[in-house]
Design a protein around this motif. Structure first.
Motif, PDB file in Angstrom:
ATOM      1  N   ARG A  68       0.970  -1.165   0.071  1.00 43.06           N
ATOM      2  CA  ARG A  68       0.001   0.026   0.097  1.00 43.06           C
ATOM      3  C   ARG A  68       0.782   1.096   0.101  1.00 43.06           C
ATOM      4  O   ARG A  68       0.816   2.219  -0.696  1.00 43.06           O
ATOM      5  CB  ARG A  68      -0.902  -0.098   1.398  1.00 43.06           C
ATOM      6  N   ASP A  69       1.704   1.402   0.969  1.00 45.15           N
ATOM      7  CA  ASP A  69       2.449   2.694   1.213  1.00 45.15           C
ATOM      8  C   ASP A  69       3.923   2.666   0.479  1.00 45.15           C
ATOM      9  O   ASP A  69       4.651   3.427   0.269  1.00 45.15           O
ATOM     10  CB  ASP A  69       2.798   2.787   2.563  1.00 45.15           C
ATOM     11  N   LEU A  70       4.292   1.309   0.564  1.00 44.41           N
ATOM     12  CA  LEU A  70       5.769   1.125   0.156  1.00 44.41           C
ATOM     13  C   LEU A  70       5.959  -0.116  -1.021  1.00 44.41           C
ATOM     14  O   LEU A  70       5.293  -1.039  -0.919  1.00 44.41           O
ATOM     15  CB  LEU A  70       6.447   0.513   1.408  1.00 44.41           C
ATOM     16  N   SER A  71       6.997   0.168  -1.652  1.00 50.84           N
ATOM     17  CA  SER A  71       7.397  -0.897  -2.842  1.00 50.84           C
ATOM     18  C   SER A  71       8.345  -2.043  -2.225  1.00 50.84           C
ATOM     19  O   SER A  71       8.842  -1.771  -1.068  1.00 50.84           O
ATOM     20  CB  SER A  71       7.920  -0.091  -3.812  1.00 50.84           C
ATOM     21  N   VAL A  72       8.404  -2.874  -3.029  1.00 55.52           N
ATOM     22  CA  VAL A  72       9.225  -4.052  -2.649  1.00 55.52           C
ATOM     23  C   VAL A  72      10.714  -3.564  -2.488  1.00 55.52           C
ATOM     24  O   VAL A  72      11.516  -3.984  -1.406  1.00 55.52           O
ATOM     25  CB  VAL A  72       8.934  -5.149  -3.785  1.00 55.52           C
ATOM     26  N   GLU A  73      11.360  -2.546  -3.274  1.00 58.80           N
ATOM     27  CA  GLU A  73      12.446  -2.111  -3.001  1.00 58.80           C
ATOM     28  C   GLU A  73      12.915  -1.415  -1.820  1.00 58.80           C
ATOM     29  O   GLU A  73      13.529  -1.356  -1.270  1.00 58.80           O
ATOM     30  CB  GLU A  73      13.016  -1.253  -4.268  1.00 58.80           C
ATOM     31  N   GLU A  74      11.619  -0.734  -1.469  1.00 60.06           N
ATOM     32  CA  GLU A  74      11.772   0.230  -0.173  1.00 60.06           C
ATOM     33  C   GLU A  74      11.676  -0.747   0.945  1.00 60.06           C
ATOM     34  O   GLU A  74      12.459  -0.518   1.895  1.00 60.06           O
ATOM     35  CB  GLU A  74      10.634   1.129  -0.132  1.00 60.06           C
ATOM     36  N   GLY A  75      11.117  -1.848   0.955  1.00 57.19           N
ATOM     37  CA  GLY A  75      11.182  -2.663   1.935  1.00 57.19           C
ATOM     38  C   GLY A  75      12.430  -3.486   1.922  1.00 57.19           C
ATOM     39  O   GLY A  75      12.781  -3.885   3.001  1.00 57.19           O
ATOM     40  N   TYR A  76      12.854  -3.818   0.910  1.00 53.67           N
ATOM     41  CA  TYR A  76      14.387  -4.561   0.541  1.00 53.67           C
ATOM     42  C   TYR A  76      15.323  -3.397   1.484  1.00 53.67           C
ATOM     43  O   TYR A  76      16.017  -4.185   2.313  1.00 53.67           O
ATOM     44  CB  TYR A  76      14.723  -4.632  -0.530  1.00 53.67           C
ATOM     45  N   GLN A  77      15.314  -2.207   0.985  1.00 53.57           N
ATOM     46  CA  GLN A  77      16.212  -1.247   1.864  1.00 53.57           C
ATOM     47  C   GLN A  77      15.671  -1.217   3.480  1.00 53.57           C
ATOM     48  O   GLN A  77      16.764  -1.153   4.103  1.00 53.57           O
ATOM     49  CB  GLN A  77      16.212  -0.008   1.042  1.00 53.57           C
ATOM     50  N   ALA A  78      14.746  -1.394   3.617  1.00 53.82           N
ATOM     51  CA  ALA A  78      14.416  -1.252   5.082  1.00 53.82           C
ATOM     52  C   ALA A  78      14.916  -2.427   5.838  1.00 53.82           C
ATOM     53  O   ALA A  78      15.516  -2.353   6.917  1.00 53.82           O
ATOM     54  CB  ALA A  78      12.808  -1.299   5.567  1.00 53.82           C
ATOM     55  N   ALA A  79      14.684  -3.638   5.170  1.00 60.05           N
ATOM     56  CA  ALA A  79      15.304  -5.000   5.787  1.00 60.05           C
ATOM     57  C   ALA A  79      16.936  -4.790   5.881  1.00 60.05           C
ATOM     58  O   ALA A  79      17.484  -5.190   6.787  1.00 60.05           O
ATOM     59  CB  ALA A  79      14.836  -6.066   5.083  1.00 60.05           C
ATOM     60  N   ARG A 107      13.894 -14.839  11.462  1.00 57.18           N
ATOM     61  CA  ARG A 107      12.460 -14.649  11.233  1.00 57.18           C
ATOM     62  C   ARG A 107      12.189 -13.374  10.996  1.00 57.18           C
ATOM     63  O   ARG A 107      12.305 -12.288  11.580  1.00 57.18           O
ATOM     64  CB  ARG A 107      11.679 -14.908  12.580  1.00 57.18           C
ATOM     65  N   GLY A 108      11.933 -12.997   9.671  1.00 62.19           N
ATOM     66  CA  GLY A 108      11.569 -11.713   9.261  1.00 62.19           C
ATOM     67  C   GLY A 108      10.141 -11.489   8.914  1.00 62.19           C
ATOM     68  O   GLY A 108       9.262 -12.349   8.391  1.00 62.19           O
ATOM     69  N   MET A 109       9.571 -10.394   9.713  1.00 64.27           N
ATOM     70  CA  MET A 109       8.246  -9.963   9.697  1.00 64.27           C
ATOM     71  C   MET A 109       7.997  -8.694   8.916  1.00 64.27           C
ATOM     72  O   MET A 109       8.740  -7.907   9.179  1.00 64.27           O
ATOM     73  CB  MET A 109       7.573  -9.818  11.112  1.00 64.27           C
ATOM     74  N   VAL A 110       6.950  -8.953   8.058  1.00 65.57           N
ATOM     75  CA  VAL A 110       6.835  -7.646   7.116  1.00 65.57           C
ATOM     76  C   VAL A 110       5.389  -6.933   7.165  1.00 65.57           C
ATOM     77  O   VAL A 110       4.362  -8.004   7.208  1.00 65.57           O
ATOM     78  CB  VAL A 110       6.890  -8.184   5.552  1.00 65.57           C
ATOM     79  N   ASN A 111       5.410  -5.758   7.542  1.00 68.74           N
ATOM     80  CA  ASN A 111       3.899  -5.058   7.633  1.00 68.74           C
ATOM     81  C   ASN A 111       3.361  -5.045   6.260  1.00 68.74           C
ATOM     82  O   ASN A 111       4.035  -4.205   5.261  1.00 68.74           O
ATOM     83  CB  ASN A 111       4.122  -4.007   8.459  1.00 68.74           C
ATOM     84  N   GLY A 125      16.529  -8.299   1.646  1.00 67.83           N
ATOM     85  CA  GLY A 125      17.337  -7.143   2.018  1.00 67.83           C
ATOM     86  C   GLY A 125      18.380  -7.438   3.062  1.00 67.83           C
ATOM     87  O   GLY A 125      19.609  -7.154   3.087  1.00 67.83           O
ATOM     88  N   PHE A 126      18.023  -8.137   4.117  1.00 69.73           N
ATOM     89  CA  PHE A 126      18.448  -8.616   5.334  1.00 69.73           C
ATOM     90  C   PHE A 126      19.479  -9.757   4.924  1.00 69.73           C
ATOM     91  O   PHE A 126      20.641  -9.780   5.209  1.00 69.73           O
ATOM     92  CB  PHE A 126      17.629  -9.044   6.229  1.00 69.73           C
ATOM     93  N   SER A 127      19.014 -10.744   4.495  1.00 67.63           N
ATOM     94  CA  SER A 127      19.791 -12.057   4.063  1.00 67.63           C
ATOM     95  C   SER A 127      20.798 -11.572   3.125  1.00 67.63           C
ATOM     96  O   SER A 127      21.924 -12.080   3.507  1.00 67.63           O
ATOM     97  CB  SER A 127      18.733 -13.107   3.432  1.00 67.63           C
ATOM     98  N   ASP A 128      20.679 -10.896   2.075  1.00 67.06           N
ATOM     99  CA  ASP A 128      21.810 -10.601   1.295  1.00 67.06           C
ATOM    100  C   ASP A 128      22.955 -10.035   1.898  1.00 67.06           C
ATOM    101  O   ASP A 128      24.023 -10.240   1.880  1.00 67.06           O
ATOM    102  CB  ASP A 128      21.480  -9.637   0.209  1.00 67.06           C
TER     103      ASP A 128
END
Length: 166
Positions: A68-79, A107-111, A125-128
């Protein structure tokens, strides 16, 4: 036969001498670790049991819902940024990141919205980052799951278990 043995010796010698510590790899990547703050609630940032170190969930500063608010790329960068925070906590807990024998479980939790299905792409983003910094030791078993909300509307929260050297 002698030349083959010499070549193998030379190859393994080069491999051993060129390995970097996690701290050296962080410097190479231009990543600065942060000062770890005490939790604002009644819990601890980590708990060691035997050779296992359990980290409390650490969340992104980025707020919003994936899908809704964020793209996959923005989520990747947040992780990925959450990964920097987690490495900072690991450094505070161990004193030396080279003490980490291996990452065990993440354990990765995504809003995210109910229609969002790319939680694994976000947690990548975290794993990489863990593999970039720790090499094979950074590979881990993982869950990447969606949640209808996370505390303070953060985009990502990640929990980690690592094994320490004796």
């Amino acid at each position: 036969m002698k030349s083959t043995c010499f070549f193998l010796f030379l190859f393994f010698s080069i491999q051993i001498t060129t390995s970097q510590t996690p701290e050296e790899k962080l410097d190479e990547l231009g990543i600065e670790l942060l000062e770890v703050q005490s939790p604002s609630a009644n819990f601890v940032k980590w708990r060691q049991v035997g050779n296992l170190l359990f980290l409390a969930g650490d969340g992104s500063e980025l707020k919003g819902k994936l899908g809704r608010d964020l793209s996959v790329e923005e989520g990747y960068q947040a992780a990925r940024q959450t990964g920097v925070d987690i490495i900072s906590t690991l450094k505070a807990a161990t004193g030396d990141l080279s003490r980490i024998k291996q990452f065990v479980k993440v354990r990765g939790m995504v809003n995210s919205t109910p229609e969002f299905y790319d939680q694994p792409k976000v947690i990548n983003g975290f794993s990489d980052l863990m593999v970039e910094v720790f090499g094979e030791k950074g590979k881990h078993a993982r869950a990447a799951v969606g949640h209808c909300s996370l505390p303070s509307n953060i985009a990502v929260e990640i929990e980690v278990v690592v094994e320490l050297e004796n």
